[in-house]
Design a protein around this motif. Structure first.
Motif, PDB file in Angstrom:
ATOM      1  N   GLU A  35       0.819  -1.342   0.029  1.00  0.00           N
ATOM      2  CA  GLU A  35      -0.042   0.117  -0.042  1.00  0.00           C
ATOM      3  C   GLU A  35       0.952   1.309   0.102  1.00  0.00           C
ATOM      4  OE1 GLU A  35      -3.816   1.572   2.310  1.00  0.00           O
ATOM      5  OE2 GLU A  35      -2.464   0.527   3.596  1.00  0.00           O
ATOM      6  N   THR A  36       0.471   2.508  -0.710  1.00  0.00           N
ATOM      7  CA  THR A  36       0.982   3.673  -0.451  1.00  0.00           C
ATOM      8  C   THR A  36       0.244   4.721   0.248  1.00  0.00           C
ATOM      9  OG1 THR A  36       2.090   3.187  -2.741  1.00  0.00           O
ATOM     10  CG2 THR A  36       1.819   5.613  -1.867  1.00  0.00           C
ATOM     11  N   LEU A 216      -0.375  17.856  -3.462  1.00  0.00           N
ATOM     12  CA  LEU A 216      -1.564  16.961  -3.285  1.00  0.00           C
ATOM     13  C   LEU A 216      -1.745  16.497  -4.778  1.00  0.00           C
ATOM     14  CD1 LEU A 216      -2.202  18.807  -0.847  1.00  0.00           C
ATOM     15  CD2 LEU A 216      -4.547  18.445  -1.095  1.00  0.00           C
ATOM     16  N   GLY A 217      -1.282  17.095  -5.681  1.00  0.00           N
ATOM     17  CA  GLY A 217      -1.207  16.646  -7.063  1.00  0.00           C
ATOM     18  C   GLY A 217      -0.442  15.306  -7.262  1.00  0.00           C
ATOM     19  N   GLY A 221      -1.680  11.096  -7.740  1.00  0.00           N
ATOM     20  CA  GLY A 221      -1.578  10.070  -8.893  1.00  0.00           C
ATOM     21  C   GLY A 221      -0.712   8.656  -8.216  1.00  0.00           C
ATOM     22  N   VAL A 222      -0.344   8.730  -6.821  1.00  0.00           N
ATOM     23  CA  VAL A 222       0.424   7.801  -6.343  1.00  0.00           C
ATOM     24  C   VAL A 222      -0.264   6.977  -5.269  1.00  0.00           C
ATOM     25  CG1 VAL A 222       2.554   7.527  -5.110  1.00  0.00           C
ATOM     26  CG2 VAL A 222       2.638   9.057  -7.101  1.00  0.00           C
ATOM     27  N   ALA A 223      -0.860   7.661  -4.228  1.00  0.00           N
ATOM     28  CA  ALA A 223      -1.349   6.968  -2.931  1.00  0.00           C
ATOM     29  C   ALA A 223      -2.464   6.478  -3.121  1.00  0.00           C
ATOM     30  CB  ALA A 223      -1.392   8.397  -1.914  1.00  0.00           C
ATOM     31  N   GLU A 236      -7.438  15.008   8.947  1.00  0.00           N
ATOM     32  CA  GLU A 236      -8.307  14.346   8.233  1.00  0.00           C
ATOM     33  C   GLU A 236      -7.549  13.152   7.562  1.00  0.00           C
ATOM     34  OE1 GLU A 236     -11.552  14.800   4.424  1.00  0.00           O
ATOM     35  OE2 GLU A 236     -10.324  16.585   5.177  1.00  0.00           O
ATOM     36  N   THR A 237      -8.224  11.921   7.475  1.00  0.00           N
ATOM     37  CA  THR A 237      -7.855  10.688   6.765  1.00  0.00           C
ATOM     38  C   THR A 237      -8.802  10.106   5.997  1.00  0.00           C
ATOM     39  OG1 THR A 237      -8.642   9.391   8.808  1.00  0.00           O
ATOM     40  CG2 THR A 237      -6.495  10.232   8.992  1.00  0.00           C
ATOM     41  N   GLY A 238      -8.326   9.369   5.159  1.00  0.00           N
ATOM     42  CA  GLY A 238      -9.460   8.729   4.132  1.00  0.00           C
ATOM     43  C   GLY A 238      -8.590   8.241   2.984  1.00  0.00           C
ATOM     44  N   THR A 239      -9.411   7.690   2.061  1.00  0.00           N
ATOM     45  CA  THR A 239      -8.959   7.415   0.756  1.00  0.00           C
ATOM     46  C   THR A 239      -8.474   8.544  -0.224  1.00  0.00           C
ATOM     47  OG1 THR A 239     -11.067   6.970  -0.390  1.00  0.00           O
ATOM     48  CG2 THR A 239      -9.958   5.254   0.833  1.00  0.00           C
ATOM     49  N   ILE A 240      -7.724   8.545  -1.129  1.00  0.00           N
ATOM     50  CA  ILE A 240      -7.568   9.646  -1.887  1.00  0.00           C
ATOM     51  C   ILE A 240      -8.738  10.104  -2.480  1.00  0.00           C
ATOM     52  CG2 ILE A 240      -6.476  10.209  -4.219  1.00  0.00           C
ATOM     53  CD1 ILE A 240      -4.363  10.486  -1.684  1.00  0.00           C
TER      54      ILE A 240
END
Length: 329
Positions: A35-36, A216-217, A221-223, A236-240
């Motif tokens: 995971e990233t 953030l850009g 594209g990566v995480a 804040e936390t969450g999926t991209i």
């Protein structure tokens, strides 16, 4: 399934002539193999200090871990003897630092710096370690590795030096790679090449990666998931997708509004007003309140907890008094 790395309630303070200041305050996250995870935020938000705590690189004379655990494969790194923690950091956890020119030793060839890992960790002989250095340079896409292994850091471009740093970090086949602003000062074409390389190497080995960035850009594209930090805390936390499509904290929304929109170049950028607080500022309430256009009285008096957001997702949380009521994007 147990996560590869679990960081729980991590707090770090620095001790100076001005007194003690909390640089990281109660940060928690985990990451699985393959995971990233991106850690996002402006300079001074605590991103790099968090990484240094994981790696055991905090200066012991001027800092302290006040609370928390950093559990890697079932063992708390913070409770390990210093020698064991250093072995773990070099063997199972690799790190790519922000500035390769200052991180690489100018008086040693890149080959010597890559092969040092194999000689120290595995007891490899000189010839075997040299061959590993050549193989690693080839693996990270540096042309003519047999010749370039004899070159010094100043003989490489910025992008190539960053590839050398990646080669050093991956020489021991780590299970976790921490990349701290790995493409700072590189042009966008080279940035893309570096991240394509990391994604390719990650796919080959199922390595987990923590990407520390203010961009953030790049993270988009990566995480897979992200942790947004402000003033040493998780906001804040969450999926991209959750963070980019349904931001639940005004700071995250502000970061998104301050970056160019590739789909609409005419869109006006909206900077976040003000500056991040001084870490010595013992402010009550939400640290972001002075810069937040949505702030209300409660924001200046009560510190918000990290709670589920309005979308009801199990992964999406925000430290905002109105996280269950509002979405900002």
């Amino acid at each position: 399934m147990t996560a590869l790395l679990q960081v729980s309630d991590l707090s770090v303070s620095f001790h100076t002539s001005r007194g003690s200041a909390r640089a990281v305050n109660g940060v928690s996250f985990d990451i699985d193999a393959g995971e990233t995870l991106a850690i996002l935020g402006e300079s001074g938000s605590g991103k790099s200090v968090t990484a240094q705590a994981i790696m055991g690189l905090l200066p012991r004379h001027s800092s302290s871990v006040d609370t928390g655990t950093v559990v890697f494969k079932g063992e708390d790194v913070l409770q390990m003897p210093r020698k064991q923690a250093r072995q773990l950091a070099g063997r199972d956890i690799g790190m790519v630092f922000q500035d390769p020119l200052s991180s690489l030793n100018p008086v040693y060839t890149v080959g010597a710096q890559i092969s040092e890992a194999a000689r120290r960790r595995f007891g490899a002989g000189k010839a075997q370690a040299h061959q590993l250095a050549v193989d690693m340079l080839h693996r990270v896409g540096i042309p003519h590795p047999k010749q370039r292994v004899k070159d010094y850091p100043h003989q490489f471009s910025g992008g190539m030096r960053q590839r050398v740093m990646i080669a050093i970090a991956l020489a021991n086949n780590p299970e976790l790679l921490i990349a701290d602003e790995p493409t700072t000062a590189l042009d966008v074409t080279v940035q893309a090449q570096i991240f394509d390389l990391l994604a390719e190497l990650q796919a080959e080995t199922n390595m987990a990666m923590i990407l520390i960035t203010h961009d953030l850009g790049v993270a988009a594209g990566v995480a897979d998931r992200a942790v947004v930090m402000y003033n040493g805390k998780t906001v804040e936390t969450g999926t991209i997708r959750e963070l980019y499509d349904d931001s639940a904290h005004p700071y995250t929304a502000g970061l998104l509004m301050s970056i160019p929109n590739e789909h609409d170049p005419s869109q006006t950028l909206v900077p976040i007003p003000g500056t991040p607080p001084d870490i010595w500022d013992a402010r009550t309430g939400c640290a972001f309140a002075p810069r937040c256009r949505f702030a209300q009285d409660i924001c200046t008096t009560d510190q918000p907890a990290l709670v589920p957001t309005a979308d009801g997702s199990r992964t999406h949380h925000a430290a905002c008094h109105f996280a269950k009521e509002l979405q900002y994007t």
